[in-house]
Design an enzyme around this catalytic site. Sequence first.
Site, PDB file in Angstrom:
ATOM      1  N   SER A  65       6.455  -4.331  -2.310  1.00 25.04           N
ATOM      2  CA  SER A  65       6.165  -3.068  -2.507  1.00 25.04           C
ATOM      3  C   SER A  65       6.370  -2.139  -1.258  1.00 25.04           C
ATOM      4  CB  SER A  65       4.877  -3.244  -2.987  1.00 25.04           C
ATOM      5  OG  SER A  65       4.069  -2.002  -3.636  1.00 25.04           O
ATOM      6  N   TRP A  66       5.203  -1.546  -0.920  1.00 26.21           N
ATOM      7  CA  TRP A  66       5.226  -0.807   0.305  1.00 26.21           C
ATOM      8  C   TRP A  66       5.939  -1.383   1.666  1.00 26.21           C
ATOM      9  CZ3 TRP A  66       5.967   3.561   3.171  1.00 26.21           C
ATOM     10  CH2 TRP A  66       5.706   3.593   4.572  1.00 26.21           C
ATOM     11  N   HIS A  83       4.354  -6.709 -11.067  1.00 29.16           N
ATOM     12  CA  HIS A  83       4.525  -6.249  -9.562  1.00 29.16           C
ATOM     13  C   HIS A  83       4.121  -7.379  -8.586  1.00 29.16           C
ATOM     14  CE1 HIS A  83       4.798  -3.533  -6.469  1.00 29.16           C
ATOM     15  NE2 HIS A  83       3.739  -3.376  -5.965  1.00 29.16           N
ATOM     16  N   GLY A 139       0.844  -1.023  -0.031  1.00 22.14           N
ATOM     17  CA  GLY A 139      -0.120   0.013   0.120  1.00 22.14           C
ATOM     18  C   GLY A 139       0.907   1.246   0.019  1.00 22.14           C
ATOM     19  N   ASP A 143       7.798  -4.830 -13.787  1.00 19.14           N
ATOM     20  CA  ASP A 143       6.998  -4.354 -12.662  1.00 19.14           C
ATOM     21  C   ASP A 143       6.978  -2.573 -12.961  1.00 19.14           C
ATOM     22  OD1 ASP A 143       6.114  -2.887 -10.388  1.00 19.14           O
ATOM     23  OD2 ASP A 143       7.495  -4.406  -9.305  1.00 19.14           O
TER      24      ASP A 143
END
Length: 313
Positions: A107-108, A292, A40, A264
């Site tokens: 990711s985050w 991703h 996120g 990605d």
Amino acid sequence: MYAPIEPYETGTLKVSDIHTLYYEISGNKDGSPVIFLHGGPGGGCDEKDRSFFDPSQYKIILLDQRGAGKSTPTASLEENTTWDLVKDIERLRERLGIDKWHVFGGSWGSTLSLAYAQSHPDRVKTMVLRGIFTLRKSELRFFYQDGASHLFPEAWEEFIAPIPEPERQDIVTAYHAQLNAADDETRLRAARAWTKWEMTTSKLYVDPAQVAEAEENDFANAFARIENHYFVNDGFMRDGQLLEKQEIDKIRHIPCVVVQGRYDVICPATTAYALKKVWPEITLHIVPDAGHSSREPGTAKLLVKATDEFAHI
């Protein structure tokens, strides 16, 4: 990935006057502890996230970050910064009586994993990271201004549709105004559009089921508002802070595997490569046929292989 399992323990952790976090534990009660840090920010955990770990070897801990998933209040931006989340992870470790644990994030979640490890390097056994994101201005510009738009022009046109043309020179800031608008209709329309852009671009082959998540108002509202809040505030960090030598030196001793999709477009491979250049000790896998998502076959296979190899450390 491993077969689905259910948690044997769920709980809440009050971390401020505002925020109460949800966490769950599954797998082996006496196994090696691992903390899963979701993406996120604002994405929340999913039951499938348990399946990256061998349940006979790992004590698997999932945590919904502030405002996300089952944590309350949903979509809250107050007292919600990178460093609040780092403190929350430490509070949970102490609550569970864990001395050191493995850290897994994509990711985050990779951003937060790096920030946590650099803040508490003595508490991290190993790291498995995916889709490296360090929240530099150049990374945000590529995905939200000029980059991914060249690869997904039809989705981009849909993404920028809610933004008046004179405001499109800074999409993130323009969305910030709409995602925090007084009326629900404006806010939710913007949230759905923001979320759909990310869901559309997250796999090498667009997944209609993932795109459909953008229509879920509660998910989209938390996901979009919290992401945008972090991005307009530059992640509450110096630009490039997580890649600075003095920060990497704090974690250089920690075994780390990075899995990165070649295609990605949300977190392009250039960031994983930048991490490898400043931290050559890591193992970097670039998956030739992945975007991703953590659940694309080549990516998932390498993530599970990494957790299997780290299980006995």
